[in-house]
Design an enzyme around this catalytic site. Structure first.
Site, mmCIF file in Angstrom:
data_model
loop_
_atom_site.group_PDB
_atom_site.id
_atom_site.type_symbol
_atom_site.label_atom_id
_atom_site.label_comp_id
_atom_site.label_asym_id
_atom_site.label_seq_id
_atom_site.Cartn_x
_atom_site.Cartn_y
_atom_site.Cartn_z
ATOM 1 N N GLY A 1 -2.466 -1.590 10.834
ATOM 2 C CA GLY A 1 -3.038 -2.593 9.934
ATOM 3 C C GLY A 1 -3.101 -3.959 10.605
ATOM 4 O O GLY A 1 -2.921 -4.994 9.957
ATOM 5 N N ALA A 2 -3.416 -3.959 11.909
ATOM 6 C CA ALA A 2 -3.351 -5.198 12.700
ATOM 7 C C ALA A 2 -4.626 -6.040 12.610
ATOM 8 O O ALA A 2 -4.701 -7.108 13.192
ATOM 9 C CB ALA A 2 -3.056 -4.861 14.163
ATOM 10 N N ARG B 1 -5.973 -7.688 10.090
ATOM 11 C CA ARG B 1 -5.930 -8.951 9.329
ATOM 12 C C ARG B 1 -4.546 -9.097 8.678
ATOM 13 O O ARG B 1 -3.699 -8.198 8.750
ATOM 14 C CB ARG B 1 -7.035 -8.983 8.270
ATOM 15 C CG ARG B 1 -6.814 -7.996 7.156
ATOM 16 C CD ARG B 1 -7.958 -7.991 6.148
ATOM 17 N NE ARG B 1 -7.509 -7.371 4.906
ATOM 18 C CZ ARG B 1 -8.301 -6.995 3.916
ATOM 19 N NH1 ARG B 1 -9.594 -7.164 4.020
ATOM 20 N NH2 ARG B 1 -7.782 -6.461 2.828
ATOM 21 N N VAL C 1 -4.226 5.464 8.723
ATOM 22 C CA VAL C 1 -2.813 5.734 9.041
ATOM 23 C C VAL C 1 -2.239 6.931 8.288
ATOM 24 O O VAL C 1 -1.154 7.403 8.617
ATOM 25 C CB VAL C 1 -1.908 4.505 8.799
ATOM 26 C CG1 VAL C 1 -2.138 3.436 9.844
ATOM 27 C CG2 VAL C 1 -2.057 3.961 7.389
ATOM 28 N N TYR D 1 2.762 2.412 -5.754
ATOM 29 C CA TYR D 1 3.006 1.520 -4.611
ATOM 30 C C TYR D 1 4.500 1.224 -4.504
ATOM 31 O O TYR D 1 5.091 1.304 -3.420
ATOM 32 C CB TYR D 1 2.197 0.247 -4.825
ATOM 33 C CG TYR D 1 2.371 -0.845 -3.796
ATOM 34 C CD1 TYR D 1 1.621 -0.857 -2.619
ATOM 35 C CD2 TYR D 1 3.260 -1.897 -4.008
ATOM 36 C CE1 TYR D 1 1.760 -1.887 -1.690
ATOM 37 C CE2 TYR D 1 3.406 -2.931 -3.088
ATOM 38 C CZ TYR D 1 2.649 -2.920 -1.928
ATOM 39 O OH TYR D 1 2.788 -3.940 -1.021
ATOM 40 N N LYS E 1 6.891 2.136 -1.385
ATOM 41 C CA LYS E 1 7.593 1.084 -0.647
ATOM 42 C C LYS E 1 9.107 1.272 -0.727
ATOM 43 O O LYS E 1 9.836 0.941 0.220
ATOM 44 C CB LYS E 1 7.181 -0.291 -1.177
ATOM 45 C CG LYS E 1 5.710 -0.643 -0.902
ATOM 46 C CD LYS E 1 5.434 -0.755 0.583
ATOM 47 C CE LYS E 1 4.072 -1.340 0.891
ATOM 48 N NZ LYS E 1 3.800 -1.428 2.330
ATOM 49 N N ILE F 1 2.653 -13.085 -0.390
ATOM 50 C CA ILE F 1 2.183 -13.616 0.891
ATOM 51 C C ILE F 1 0.669 -13.824 0.786
ATOM 52 O O ILE F 1 -0.053 -12.925 0.314
ATOM 53 C CB ILE F 1 2.503 -12.635 2.047
ATOM 54 C CG1 ILE F 1 3.986 -12.212 2.028
ATOM 55 C CG2 ILE F 1 2.102 -13.238 3.388
ATOM 56 C CD1 ILE F 1 4.995 -13.316 2.235
HETATM 57 N N1 LIG Z 1 0.442 -9.778 0.860
HETATM 58 C C1 LIG Z 1 1.566 -9.587 0.195
HETATM 59 O O1 LIG Z 1 1.933 -10.387 -0.677
HETATM 60 C C2 LIG Z 1 2.445 -8.389 0.472
HETATM 61 C C3 LIG Z 1 3.645 -8.304 -0.217
HETATM 62 C C4 LIG Z 1 4.483 -7.219 0.007
HETATM 63 C C5 LIG Z 1 4.131 -6.252 0.919
HETATM 64 N N2 LIG Z 1 2.936 -6.348 1.574
HETATM 65 C C6 LIG Z 1 2.614 -5.284 2.539
HETATM 66 O O2 LIG Z 1 2.321 -5.863 3.780
HETATM 67 C C7 LIG Z 1 1.396 -5.017 4.482
HETATM 68 C C8 LIG Z 1 0.204 -5.841 4.923
HETATM 69 O O3 LIG Z 1 -0.398 -6.397 3.775
HETATM 70 P P1 LIG Z 1 -1.444 -7.591 3.843
HETATM 71 O O4 LIG Z 1 -1.139 -8.487 2.719
HETATM 72 O O5 LIG Z 1 -1.551 -8.128 5.218
HETATM 73 O O6 LIG Z 1 -2.767 -6.766 3.446
HETATM 74 P P2 LIG Z 1 -4.270 -6.861 3.955
HETATM 75 O O7 LIG Z 1 -5.046 -6.017 3.015
HETATM 76 O O8 LIG Z 1 -4.686 -8.280 4.169
HETATM 77 O O9 LIG Z 1 -4.188 -6.170 5.385
HETATM 78 C C9 LIG Z 1 -3.859 -4.802 5.487
HETATM 79 C C10 LIG Z 1 -4.479 -4.243 6.746
HETATM 80 O O10 LIG Z 1 -4.141 -2.851 6.779
HETATM 81 C C11 LIG Z 1 -5.328 -2.081 6.965
HETATM 82 N N3 LIG Z 1 -5.219 -0.802 6.292
HETATM 83 C C12 LIG Z 1 -5.118 -0.583 4.953
HETATM 84 N N4 LIG Z 1 -5.094 0.726 4.706
HETATM 85 C C13 LIG Z 1 -5.197 1.355 5.911
HETATM 86 C C14 LIG Z 1 -5.252 2.706 6.314
HETATM 87 N N5 LIG Z 1 -5.212 3.701 5.412
HETATM 88 N N6 LIG Z 1 -5.339 2.988 7.632
HETATM 89 C C15 LIG Z 1 -5.400 1.989 8.557
HETATM 90 N N7 LIG Z 1 -5.379 0.689 8.228
HETATM 91 C C16 LIG Z 1 -5.284 0.376 6.924
HETATM 92 C C17 LIG Z 1 -6.435 -2.928 6.346
HETATM 93 O O11 LIG Z 1 -7.704 -2.579 6.863
HETATM 94 C C18 LIG Z 1 -6.009 -4.339 6.713
HETATM 95 O O12 LIG Z 1 -6.478 -4.744 7.981
HETATM 96 C C19 LIG Z 1 1.031 -3.895 3.515
HETATM 97 O O13 LIG Z 1 1.828 -2.774 3.780
HETATM 98 C C20 LIG Z 1 1.385 -4.481 2.158
HETATM 99 O O14 LIG Z 1 1.679 -3.484 1.231
HETATM 100 C C21 LIG Z 1 2.079 -7.401 1.370
#
Ligand SMILES: NC(=O)c1ccc[n+]([C@@H]2O[C@H](COP(=O)([O-])OP(=O)(O)OC[C@H]3O[C@@H](n4cnc5c(N)ncnc54)[C@H](O)[C@@H]3O)[C@@H](O)[C@H]2O)c1
Length: 248
Positions: A9-10, A12, A60, A156, A160, A188
């Site tokens: 998920g690199a 963005r 993934v 979710y 998690k 975030i």
């Molecule tokens: N943003 C928040 O507040 C928050 C809070 C708690 C946990 N998280 C976790 O942090 C991680 C990153 O979240 P984020 O906010 O950067 O989200 P985001 O949606 O901005 O980025 C996620 C990235 O993962 C990729 N991705 C999603 N599903 C995928 C798949 N099946 N295969 C390959 N790539 C995939 C997306 O294309 C994207 O580039 C996630 O696991 C999310 O659950 C985020």
């Protein structure tokens, strides 16, 4: 010897920040994402830091692809030192609306994905003298449960929370060569939460002791510490990065 980190998920958000932070510490980076244009941009930014970037467009949730990608990274770079299991996606439906397929998909993308990449990377870590580091991105939801206003609910939160069990168990199984930890972000500011934050920022911030939502770099800094600090004596743990979000 240049160390190598694989970040899922690199393209963005938090994954991009983790990849850039590790690149800034001299790691070559293998990027995995569904979104090719976002991943290409992150890879270009990484190369500007003077290290190598390998890109893999993949879902993934695929066990086979995870093994192909780890094999490709090791055959190209000769090693793998850090795995950051970051890719994840929301699952916002309540229990009375979600289908079996949607629940399975939430578990596959948010939990089984970690298993897929750890299963592929663990033999590499165990077979090299320096061992390895695994950091998986869980969520505050794993501890608090999904909330009604959140983008994600029970499926979710269950996935998690599963990451935390996987982390504790694998820390025992893979130690002492491999340290396995998890990070639980609160709110975030990424694309994932952009709409919710823009609609409710004042209300959300009123329940966060440090008075702001987090940034991807807030999460990347602890991921980078867990992934790189030479003297770290920490495994099987999770770290909450939420500015103390007491109202969830
Ligand atoms: N943003 C928040 O507040 C928050 C809070 C708690 C946990 N998280 C976790 O942090 C991680 C990153 O979240 P984020 O906010 O950067 O989200 P985001 O949606 O901005 O980025 C996620 C990235 O993962 C990729 N991705 C999603 N599903 C995928 C798949 N099946 N295969 C390959 N790539 C995939 C997306 O294309 C994207 O580039 C996630 O696991 C999310 O659950 C985020």
């Amino acid at each position: 010897m240049t160390k190598v980190a694989l970040v899922t998920g690199a393209g963005r958000g938090i994954g991009r920040a983790c990849a850039l932070t590790l690149a800034g510490k001299g790691f070559d980076i293998a990027l995995v994402d569904l979104l090719a244009p976002e991943m290409t941009k992150t890879a270009d930014d990484i190369r500007r830091l003077g290290v190598r970037a390998l890109t893999f467009q993949a879902d993934v949730s695929s066990f086979t692809r995870a093994h192909e990608i780890v094999d490709a990274v090791v055959s190209d770079r000769g090693r793998l030192d850090v795995l950051v299991n970051n890719a994840g996606a929301p699952s916002p439906k309540p229990i009375i609306e979600i289908s079996e397929e949607e629940f399975d998909r939430a578990i596959a993308v948010n939990l089984k994905s970690c298993f897929n990449y750890i299963h592929a990377a663990a033999p590499v870590f165990l077979n090299q003298a320096e061992g390895g580091r695994i950091v998986s991105i869980s969520s505050l939801n794993a501890l608090s449960g999904g909330v009604t206003s959140a983008v994600s609910k029970h499926a979710y939160a269950a996935a998690k929370a599963g990451i935390l069990g996987l982390t504790r168990s694998l820390a025992k199984e893979l130690g002492p060569k491999v340290a396995v930890n998890a990070v639980c972000p609160g709110i975030i500011a990424t694309e994932l939460l952009r709409d919710m934050i823009s609609r409710r920022e004042e209300d959300l911030v009123s329940g966060i002791a440090l008075g702001r939502v987090g940034t991807p770099e807030d999460v990347a800094s602890i991921v980078s510490y867990l992934a790189t600090d030479a003297h770290m004596f920490i495994t099987g743990q999770h770290f909450v990065v939420d500015g103390f979000q007491w109202k969830c």
